[in-house]
Motif scaffolding. Structure first.
Motif, PDB file in Angstrom:
ATOM      1  N   CYS A  31       0.841  -1.202   0.000  1.00 29.77           N
ATOM      2  CA  CYS A  31       0.000   0.000   0.000  1.00 29.77           C
ATOM      3  C   CYS A  31       0.873   1.247   0.000  1.00 29.77           C
ATOM      4  N   ASP A  32       0.231   2.391  -0.013  1.00 27.31           N
ATOM      5  CA  ASP A  32       0.938   3.659   0.069  1.00 27.31           C
ATOM      6  C   ASP A  32       1.412   3.836   1.507  1.00 27.31           C
ATOM      7  N   ASP A  60       0.830  -5.125   2.221  1.00 28.20           N
ATOM      8  CA  ASP A  60      -0.176  -4.530   3.094  1.00 28.20           C
ATOM      9  C   ASP A  60      -0.465  -5.565   4.186  1.00 28.20           C
ATOM     10  N   ALA A  61      -1.448  -6.415   4.038  1.00 26.07           N
ATOM     11  CA  ALA A  61      -1.651  -7.501   5.005  1.00 26.07           C
ATOM     12  C   ALA A  61      -0.679  -8.634   4.683  1.00 26.07           C
ATOM     13  N   TRP A  62      -0.230  -9.327   5.738  1.00 25.68           N
ATOM     14  CA  TRP A  62       0.638 -10.492   5.568  1.00 25.68           C
ATOM     15  C   TRP A  62       0.105 -11.577   6.473  1.00 25.68           C
ATOM     16  N   HIS A  63      -0.604 -12.522   5.897  1.00 27.38           N
ATOM     17  CA  HIS A  63      -1.221 -13.613   6.645  1.00 27.38           C
ATOM     18  C   HIS A  63      -0.157 -14.651   6.985  1.00 27.38           C
ATOM     19  N   ALA A  73      -3.332  -5.197   7.402  1.00 28.17           N
ATOM     20  CA  ALA A  73      -3.320  -4.153   6.386  1.00 28.17           C
ATOM     21  C   ALA A  73      -3.598  -2.818   7.068  1.00 28.17           C
ATOM     22  N   VAL A  74      -3.041  -1.756   6.539  1.00 31.57           N
ATOM     23  CA  VAL A  74      -3.238  -0.435   7.147  1.00 31.57           C
ATOM     24  C   VAL A  74      -4.728  -0.135   7.322  1.00 31.57           C
ATOM     25  N   GLY A  75      -5.526  -0.424   6.307  1.00 32.88           N
ATOM     26  CA  GLY A  75      -6.953  -0.134   6.361  1.00 32.88           C
ATOM     27  C   GLY A  75      -7.741  -1.020   7.307  1.00 32.88           C
TER      28      GLY A  75
END
Length: 190
Positions: A31-32, A60-63, A73-75
């Motif tokens: 992500c940004d 972003d997310a890392w499962h 993830a940031v969001g």
């Protein structure tokens, strides 16, 4: 090589090591990393540190990133943080951190970084006054490890560091605290 290059290299190495260990993992597109990240206090967004920008530039997310946890993830941080308030294991972790973190903890200076909701594991980032990078506090397997920053945590995960930074962090602060009982678990009473 810069500090952020080091973080990127450590993260790529962690992916490879997890793959060799048959860890079921998956990453979402990066992500940004210039945006902020939600704190445990729902009214607060914290600026990304240089190491966190480097981490989110990789994924972003890392499962399945570490200890069965998903690095969020940031969001997704704000939503996951809101759900934590209902978890007894999270309240126990906050009580533990309040006892051992130099200077105490404030939800406005804390971020949920990773979570394994099924086993009550979580990794938190704690912004400390006078430090550019947040401290990492990882609860997993009934224990707690603390690190001065994300780079040192990644080195530990990769086997390049044999212990956490808890003794050094406490000594540097000059704070005398009651030590954490060996491997407090999510079901322990605090």
């Amino acid at each position: 090589m810069t500090m952020t290059d080091d973080i990127g290299a450590l993260l790529r190495h962690l992916w490879i090591l997890n793959d060799k260990d048959d860890v079921r993992q998956g990453r979402e597109e990066a992500c940004d990393p210039a945006c902020g990240i939600a704190a445990l206090d729902p009214a607060t967004t914290l600026a990304m540190s240089p190491m966190l920008r480097a981490r989110y530039a990789v994924a972003d997310a890392w499962h399945g990133a570490a200890h069965g946890q998903t690095w969020l993830a940031v969001g997704a941080v704000a939503t996951a943080s809101a759900l934590l308030r209902e978890r007894a294991w999270h309240r126990a972790q906050m009580a533990t951190l309040a006892r051992i973190v130099p200077g105490g903890i404030e939800p406005a200076r804390m971020v949920l970084f990773g979570i394994d909701d099924a086993r009550g594991g979580a990794t938190y980032l704690i912004w400390r006054l006078g430090s550019a990078e947040p401290m990492v506090c990882a609860f997993y397997g009934g224990g707690l490890d603390t690190f001065a920053d994300l780079g040192r945590y990644l080195e530990f995960l990769l086997g390049e560091r044999v212990h956490d930074d808890s003794a050094e962090l406490l000594a540097a602060s000059g704070v005398r605290v009651r030590p954490v009982a060996a491997r407090e678990g999510p079901g322990s009473s605090l």
